[in-house]
Design a protein around this motif. Structure first.
Motif, PDB file in Angstrom:
ATOM      1  N   ILE A   1       0.896  -1.321   0.091  1.00 60.05           N
ATOM      2  CA  ILE A   1       0.088   0.021  -0.035  1.00 60.05           C
ATOM      3  C   ILE A   1       0.919   1.300  -0.052  1.00 60.05           C
ATOM      4  CG2 ILE A   1      -2.043   0.943   1.052  1.00 60.05           C
ATOM      5  CD1 ILE A   1      -2.362  -2.000   0.584  1.00 60.05           C
TER       6      ILE A   1
ATOM      7  N   GLY B   1       5.350   5.211  -2.957  1.00 58.74           N
ATOM      8  CA  GLY B   1       6.515   6.209  -2.795  1.00 58.74           C
ATOM      9  C   GLY B   1       7.739   5.280  -2.794  1.00 58.74           C
TER      10      GLY B   1
ATOM     11  N   ALA C   1       9.189   3.951  -0.171  1.00 61.49           N
ATOM     12  CA  ALA C   1       9.273   2.980   0.605  1.00 61.49           C
ATOM     13  C   ALA C   1       8.300   1.738  -0.138  1.00 61.49           C
ATOM     14  CB  ALA C   1       8.181   2.972   2.108  1.00 61.49           C
TER      15      ALA C   1
ATOM     16  N   TYR D   1      -0.350  -0.792  -4.520  1.00 58.35           N
ATOM     17  CA  TYR D   1      -1.699   0.086  -4.855  1.00 58.35           C
ATOM     18  C   TYR D   1      -1.506   1.601  -4.450  1.00 58.35           C
ATOM     19  CZ  TYR D   1      -3.832  -4.380  -4.639  1.00 58.35           C
ATOM     20  OH  TYR D   1      -4.509  -5.762  -5.049  1.00 58.35           O
ATOM     21  N   GLU D   2      -1.599   2.498  -5.176  1.00 56.88           N
ATOM     22  CA  GLU D   2      -1.420   3.896  -5.018  1.00 56.88           C
ATOM     23  C   GLU D   2      -2.725   4.557  -5.212  1.00 56.88           C
ATOM     24  OE1 GLU D   2       1.019   6.298  -3.937  1.00 56.88           O
ATOM     25  OE2 GLU D   2      -0.403   7.507  -4.558  1.00 56.88           O
TER      26      GLU D   2
ATOM     27  N   SER E   1       3.854  10.353  -5.901  1.00 56.27           N
ATOM     28  CA  SER E   1       3.049  11.642  -5.894  1.00 56.27           C
ATOM     29  C   SER E   1       3.129  12.335  -4.503  1.00 56.27           C
ATOM     30  CB  SER E   1       1.999  11.439  -6.116  1.00 56.27           C
ATOM     31  OG  SER E   1       1.333  10.371  -5.471  1.00 56.27           O
TER      32      SER E   1
ATOM     33  N   ASN F   1      10.441  14.477  -5.396  1.00 54.83           N
ATOM     34  CA  ASN F   1      11.526  15.506  -5.726  1.00 54.83           C
ATOM     35  C   ASN F   1      12.544  14.871  -6.921  1.00 54.83           C
ATOM     36  OD1 ASN F   1      10.680  17.244  -3.889  1.00 54.83           O
ATOM     37  ND2 ASN F   1      12.159  16.541  -2.370  1.00 54.83           N
TER      38      ASN F   1
ATOM     39  N   GLY G   1      17.386  14.722  -4.828  1.00 53.18           N
ATOM     40  CA  GLY G   1      17.683  14.486  -3.162  1.00 53.18           C
ATOM     41  C   GLY G   1      18.974  14.623  -2.925  1.00 53.18           C
ATOM     42  N   LEU G   2      19.496  14.298  -1.704  1.00 50.02           N
ATOM     43  CA  LEU G   2      20.569  14.154  -1.040  1.00 50.02           C
ATOM     44  C   LEU G   2      20.626  12.833  -0.467  1.00 50.02           C
ATOM     45  CD1 LEU G   2      23.302  15.976  -0.599  1.00 50.02           C
ATOM     46  CD2 LEU G   2      22.446  16.149   1.800  1.00 50.02           C
TER      47      LEU G   2
ATOM     48  N   THR H   1      -6.073   4.304  -6.653  1.00 51.37           N
ATOM     49  CA  THR H   1      -6.481   2.979  -5.767  1.00 51.37           C
ATOM     50  C   THR H   1      -6.396   3.159  -4.311  1.00 51.37           C
ATOM     51  OG1 THR H   1      -6.258   1.538  -7.802  1.00 51.37           O
ATOM     52  CG2 THR H   1      -6.761   0.556  -5.544  1.00 51.37           C
TER      53      THR H   1
ATOM     54  N   GLY I   1       3.354   6.236   4.098  1.00 50.72           N
ATOM     55  CA  GLY I   1       3.545   7.389   5.144  1.00 50.72           C
ATOM     56  C   GLY I   1       2.602   7.538   6.310  1.00 50.72           C
TER      57      GLY I   1
ATOM     58  N   ARG J   1       6.891  14.988   5.032  1.00 49.48           N
ATOM     59  CA  ARG J   1       7.503  13.927   5.494  1.00 49.48           C
ATOM     60  C   ARG J   1       6.755  13.202   6.551  1.00 49.48           C
ATOM     61  NH1 ARG J   1      10.435  18.437   5.914  1.00 49.48           N
ATOM     62  NH2 ARG J   1      12.302  18.857   4.804  1.00 49.48           N
TER      63      ARG J   1
ATOM     64  N   GLY K   1      11.188   9.918   7.666  1.00 51.19           N
ATOM     65  CA  GLY K   1      12.002  11.367   7.685  1.00 51.19           C
ATOM     66  C   GLY K   1      12.358  11.970   6.692  1.00 51.19           C
ATOM     67  N   SER K   2      13.780  12.357   6.942  1.00 50.83           N
ATOM     68  CA  SER K   2      14.199  13.131   6.065  1.00 50.83           C
ATOM     69  C   SER K   2      15.540  12.390   5.389  1.00 50.83           C
ATOM     70  CB  SER K   2      15.198  14.364   6.599  1.00 50.83           C
ATOM     71  OG  SER K   2      14.110  15.130   7.163  1.00 50.83           O
TER      72      SER K   2
HETATM   73  C1  LIG Z   1      10.691  18.526   0.628  1.00 53.27           C
HETATM   74  C2  LIG Z   1      11.517  17.262   1.101  1.00 53.27           C
HETATM   75  C3  LIG Z   1      12.563  17.084   1.008  1.00 53.27           C
HETATM   76  C4  LIG Z   1      13.409  15.991   1.187  1.00 53.27           C
HETATM   77  N1  LIG Z   1      14.597  15.767   0.933  1.00 53.27           N
HETATM   78  C5  LIG Z   1      15.163  14.438   1.042  1.00 53.27           C
HETATM   79  C6  LIG Z   1      16.565  14.364   0.719  1.00 53.27           C
HETATM   80  O1  LIG Z   1      17.393  15.119   0.153  1.00 53.27           O
HETATM   81  N2  LIG Z   1      17.231  13.099   1.082  1.00 53.27           N
HETATM   82  C7  LIG Z   1      16.259  12.198   1.606  1.00 53.27           C
HETATM   83  O2  LIG Z   1      16.876  11.055   1.793  1.00 53.27           O
HETATM   84  N3  LIG Z   1      14.819  12.244   2.060  1.00 53.27           N
HETATM   85  C8  LIG Z   1      14.541  13.159   1.648  1.00 53.27           C
HETATM   86  N4  LIG Z   1      13.012  13.556   2.014  1.00 53.27           N
HETATM   87  C9  LIG Z   1      12.340  12.593   2.718  1.00 53.27           C
HETATM   88  C10 LIG Z   1      11.989  11.666   1.765  1.00 53.27           C
HETATM   89  O3  LIG Z   1      11.337  12.039   0.435  1.00 53.27           O
HETATM   90  C11 LIG Z   1      10.889  10.465   2.564  1.00 53.27           C
HETATM   91  O4  LIG Z   1      11.469  10.152   3.328  1.00 53.27           O
HETATM   92  C12 LIG Z   1      10.591   9.372   1.571  1.00 53.27           C
HETATM   93  O5  LIG Z   1       9.956  10.054   0.268  1.00 53.27           O
HETATM   94  C13 LIG Z   1       9.178   8.773   2.164  1.00 53.27           C
HETATM   95  O6  LIG Z   1       8.873   7.659   1.453  1.00 53.27           O
HETATM   96  P1  LIG Z   1       7.280   6.901   1.558  1.00 53.27           P
HETATM   97  O7  LIG Z   1       7.126   6.037   0.435  1.00 53.27           O
HETATM   98  O8  LIG Z   1       7.339   6.410   2.937  1.00 53.27           O
HETATM   99  O9  LIG Z   1       6.393   8.168   1.887  1.00 53.27           O
HETATM  100  P2  LIG Z   1       5.683   8.982   0.343  1.00 53.27           P
HETATM  101  O10 LIG Z   1       6.539   9.190  -0.874  1.00 53.27           O
HETATM  102  O11 LIG Z   1       4.720  10.021   0.815  1.00 53.27           O
HETATM  103  O12 LIG Z   1       4.730   7.606  -0.191  1.00 53.27           O
HETATM  104  C14 LIG Z   1       3.370   7.469   0.485  1.00 53.27           C
HETATM  105  C15 LIG Z   1       2.489   7.062  -0.789  1.00 53.27           C
HETATM  106  O13 LIG Z   1       1.390   6.178  -0.173  1.00 53.27           O
HETATM  107  C16 LIG Z   1       0.098   6.810  -0.808  1.00 53.27           C
HETATM  108  N5  LIG Z   1      -0.895   6.414  -0.042  1.00 53.27           N
HETATM  109  C17 LIG Z   1      -1.289   7.040   1.140  1.00 53.27           C
HETATM  110  N6  LIG Z   1      -2.350   6.293   1.863  1.00 53.27           N
HETATM  111  C18 LIG Z   1      -2.832   5.253   0.780  1.00 53.27           C
HETATM  112  C19 LIG Z   1      -3.925   4.429   0.840  1.00 53.27           C
HETATM  113  N7  LIG Z   1      -4.681   4.267   1.907  1.00 53.27           N
HETATM  114  N8  LIG Z   1      -3.985   3.380  -0.460  1.00 53.27           N
HETATM  115  C20 LIG Z   1      -3.042   3.716  -1.328  1.00 53.27           C
HETATM  116  N9  LIG Z   1      -1.958   4.517  -1.416  1.00 53.27           N
HETATM  117  C21 LIG Z   1      -1.895   5.618  -0.214  1.00 53.27           C
HETATM  118  C22 LIG Z   1       0.278   8.062  -0.934  1.00 53.27           C
HETATM  119  O14 LIG Z   1      -0.301   8.631  -2.262  1.00 53.27           O
HETATM  120  C23 LIG Z   1       1.776   8.296  -1.340  1.00 53.27           C
HETATM  121  O15 LIG Z   1       2.090   8.160  -2.618  1.00 53.27           O
HETATM  122  C24 LIG Z   1      12.630  15.044   1.713  1.00 53.27           C
HETATM  123  C25 LIG Z   1      11.088  15.077   2.033  1.00 53.27           C
HETATM  124  C26 LIG Z   1      10.432  16.285   1.611  1.00 53.27           C
HETATM  125  C27 LIG Z   1       9.207  16.223   1.823  1.00 53.27           C
END
Ligand SMILES: Cc1cc2nc3c(=O)[nH]c(=O)nc-3n(C[C@H](O)[C@H](O)[C@H](O)COP(=O)(O)OP(=O)(O)OC[C@H]3O[C@@H](n4cnc5c(N)ncnc54)[C@H](O)[C@@H]3O)c2cc1C
Length: 344
Positions: A6, A9, A11, A29-30, A37, A42, A45-46, A162, A180, A279, A305-306
């Motif tokens: 689910i 991104g 993860a 499922y996104e 999105s 971005n 990223g670093l 979805t 997230g 984040r 996180g970051s």
């Molecule tokens: C401005 C900014 C700068 C950053 N810079 C860096 C950097 O330089 N270096 C670094 O290492 N990290 C950086 N980060 C952090 C990094 O981007 C995040 O840690 C990472 O993107 C997290 O990924 P994720 O998949 O957990 O979350 P997300 O990318 O937020 O993905 C979660 C996804 O789940 C989907 N979703 C939510 N609920 C549901 C549901 N019920 N059913 C289906 N889909 C769902 C959402 O639509 C979304 O697409 C930055 C973050 C930000 C905001």
């Protein structure tokens, strides 16, 4: 085996990549209309570990995540804009001097991977004047999180638009919450101490002053060498906001942070575009990764996180190993530090 993921991104997509390599059939499922999105959208990223003073379990995790990620990035190279240009973490004040000196001593990385450098050496490495000592990590650098998501998920079955609300409708051998802050919407994870932190990065056009920059700089923000004429300047950190609308003032905040440490960069800049996102972090600012209790086939990977560019990949390996019952990639102490039930 079929595994539901689910969230599309970093993860979720890194999980699909690792699971596929393990011979498992992942399905993403996104909720929105495209991958990456959310926070992972971005263009630049670093990637660098989170450097703490001590080599404790979290540091062990960041250190392993860094080297595991490098191996994968090497294989993907240009299609994810990988630029291992090196990072200079600037020792801009006494607190950072103390912390990074301790890091250099306790992390036990080889000289080829990490070393303290004088302002003169830092300037030589950077191609611009650096009036600070710095911790130099030559293998760190920049990469596109957005492109990483798409590469990781290449050839994977993805259901866009979805939003999953009810896990019982999904068929498969296991399910992973990789969404997230969205994890809180599920009964099984609703009590986790997740927090959102808004951030905005500014993409600024290269100028005469900045064009010679050869490495990424890390201070209270970060500044990357230009890619196709544009620098990535990051990022604001706003725990009090949870929207991803653009804020004009944030671009000035990012520029001011840069000018504060390197005043000679002060000048006219034009912001090509900017990107904001939310984040997800946890109460102890460490990812939450592992199996959810009482549900044999339910896992979670969130609160990156970051540092999600590197932490999501090792987290994906940890979960994949648990699903296919393979040997562990990290120590028991690291698993304990990541455990969703560590919070009192
Ligand atoms: C401005 C900014 C700068 C950053 N810079 C860096 C950097 O330089 N270096 C670094 O290492 N990290 C950086 N980060 C952090 C990094 O981007 C995040 O840690 C990472 O993107 C997290 O990924 P994720 O998949 O957990 O979350 P997300 O990318 O937020 O993905 C979660 C996804 O789940 C989907 N979703 C939510 N609920 C549901 C549901 N019920 N059913 C289906 N889909 C769902 C959402 O639509 C979304 O697409 C930055 C973050 C930000 C905001």
């Amino acid at each position: 085996m079929r595994v539901n993921i689910i969230g599309g991104g970093l993860a979720g997509c890194s999980l699909s990549y690792i699971l596929k390599k393990e011979g498992v059939e992942p399905v993403i499922y996104e909720a929105s209309s495209e991958l990456a999105s959310g926070a992972s959208g971005n263009d630049i990223g670093l990637y660098n570990p989170r450097f703490a003073a001590q080599m404790d379990s979290p540091s062990e995790f960041y250190s392993s995540a860094f080297f595991e990620s490098l191996e994968v990035f090497k294989g993907l190279k240009d299609c994810v804009d990988w630029n291992p240009c090196g990072v200079l973490s600037l020792l801009t004040d006494e607190r950072r001097v103390k912390r990074f000196y301790k890091t250099a001593k306790s992390w036990d990385w080889s000289e080829d991977d990490m070393r303290l450098v004088s302002p003169e050496e830092a300037s030589k490495i950077a191609g611009v004047e650096i009036p600070y000592k710095a911790l130099y990590t030559p293998k760190s650098g920049n990469i596109s999180p957005k492109k990483l998501c798409h590469e990781y998920a290449r050839g994977i079955k993805v259901h866009l638009n979805t939003k999953i609300d009810d896990l019982t409708v999904l068929e498969g051998d296991a399910t992973i919450l990789a969404c997230g802050m969205g994890c809180l919407n599920f009964e099984e994870a609703k009590n986790l101490p997740l927090k959102s932190v808004r951030g905005q990065v500014s993409y600024i056009k290269q100028t005469e002053q900045t064009k010679n920059l050869k490495v990424a700089l890390s201070y209270s923000g970060h500044f990357s060498p230009a890619l196709r004429g544009v620098h990535c300047l990051g990022s604001t950190f706003q725990p009090w906001l949870d929207h991803s609308d653009l804020i004009e003032e944030d671009n000035l905040t990012n520029l001011e942070k840069l000018f504060e440490v390197l005043p000679y960069f002060r000048g006219d800049y034009s912001v090509a575009y900017s990107k904001a996102g939310v984040r997800t972090t946890s109460k102890d600012h460490f990812p939450i990764v592992g199996k959810l209790k009482a549900y044999d086939d339910l896992y979670i990977s969130t609160a990156h996180g970051s540092y999600g560019i590197i932490t999501t990949l090792l987290s994906a390996k940890i979960i994949a190993n648990s699903i296919v019952e393979s040997h562990g990639v990290v120590s028991q102490q690291v698993l304990k530090a990541l455990n969703p039930y560590r919070f009192k």
